[in-house]
Design a protein around this motif. Structure first.
Motif: not given
Length: 352
Positions: A237-257
């Protein structure tokens, strides 16, 4: 004199309301009034006599004092942020009136969209469609599938579920049927039974499908979840806690695949961070049914990418959508009359 558990008047604001729906509800209400459009005015008299309001009454109900008999509001949407931000939602007296979401209405439609778009990305189907339908030519295996041409198989993948409500749980059941490993990230990170409206035979009622649970409130736990995910399904849902939960910092932990599939709310992803990750090859692709901003402006850089599937927030609009919402309304009417806990009660502090 209307007793505490009697319901006489139903006020329907906004949604399509078929003869079938009216017939199904008529045994519970002696009067049903349908206001066809959200722009159509509603008289104070109709508000004053309403026992239940059903629909999408955003910015319609002036205040709690206008609805003295109201027992609950049944929304036709799974999201509730718009009514919570309305004058009625901000009225302190309105907190006495339960607002019930339609969470569960998307149990069947959106998970199928998730499977479809994930397989499209894995099988490069959008590229093949462009070649055959738009360019009207055959295309070659290396051209369409790359130097190490071949499809990715869902059976060998770990699917990470960011949010594990009705949509997430049914999507997990389907992905598990393909042989995928299922992991989940929620605020608590604890195994939890499904709540609210449940369709028998669907979803994951006892939370037994995931092989592991992680916490979004613990950065170490959350980044571990991201680093293990080949696919991230977002149904938040759209809440302050979920806003931009995927951001520059967190996306960096995903695999390139890794690929991201977002069927929740667009503002859960920081759009510029997503674009940078796609441009730099730090993720493999995305399927977005929701965006930030929404609608996505014409000519936006996310359009026209072979590794991005964009759909205009339509994944949940099944042909039988409003029949499913009436199912939820009827379930809540039964709960109310039997003095049981209502389903899908919006927790205002959380925003959903």
């Amino acid at each position: 004199m209307v007793t505490d558990r009697q319901l006489s008047n139903l006020l329907v604001i906004g949604p399509p309301f078929s003869a079938k729906a009216r017939q199904r509800l008529s045994e519970h209400f002696s009067k049903i009034t349908h206001i066809e459009s959200n722009s159509e005015p509603v008289s104070d008299e109709l508000y004053a006599e309403a026992d239940v309001i059903y629909g999408f009454p955003v910015n319609k109900i002036p205040s709690a004092k206008h609805v003295p008999r109201l027992k609950f509001i049944q929304l036709t949407s799974a999201g509730s942020e718009l009514i919570l931000a309305s004058p009625f939602g901000k009225d302190p007296e309105s907190k006495k009136i339960p607002i019930l979401s339609a969470s569960g209405v998307h149990t069947t439609a959106i998970p199928q969209h998730f499977i479809a778009t994930t397989l499209m990305l894995f099988h490069h189907l959008q590229e093949q469609v462009v070649t055959s339908y738009v360019e009207k030519r055959w295309g070659g295996r290396i051209e369409l599938l790359g130097e190490n041409f071949g499809h990715r198989e869902l059976s060998t993948q770990t699917v990470g579920f960011l949010g594990y409500g009705h949509i997430g749980r049914e999507s997990a059941r389907l992905a598990k049927a393909f042989g995928a490993n299922i992991i989940v990230a929620t605020p608590s990170g604890l195994k939890k039974a499904q709540e609210g409206y449940i369709i028998p035979g669907f979803g994951d009622p006892d939370g037994s499908i995931p092989s592991a649970w992680y916490s979004t409130n613990d950065l170490s736990s959350f980044t571990t979840f991201l680093s293990q995910s080949d696919v991230v399904l977002m149904s938040l849902p759209s809440t302050p806690a979920t806003h931009h939960i995927l951001n520059t910092t967190t996306i960096a932990h995903l695999k390139p695949s890794a690929v991201i599939v977002n069927v929740g709310r667009g503002d859960a992803i920081e759009t510029n961070a997503l674009i940078a990750a796609l441009d730099q090859g730090r993720i493999a692709g995305a399927a977005l049914d929701v965006t930030d901003p929404e609608p996505l402006p014409d000519g936006h850089t996310l359009y026209g990418r072979k590794n991005v599937i964009l759909t205009p927030h339509l994944s949940g609009f099944a042909k039988d959508y409003y029949d499913h919402v009436v199912d939820i309304l009827l379930a809540n009417i039964r709960c109310y009359k039997e003095k049981k806990e209502l389903l899908n009660v919006v927790e205002r502090e959380r925003g959903y």
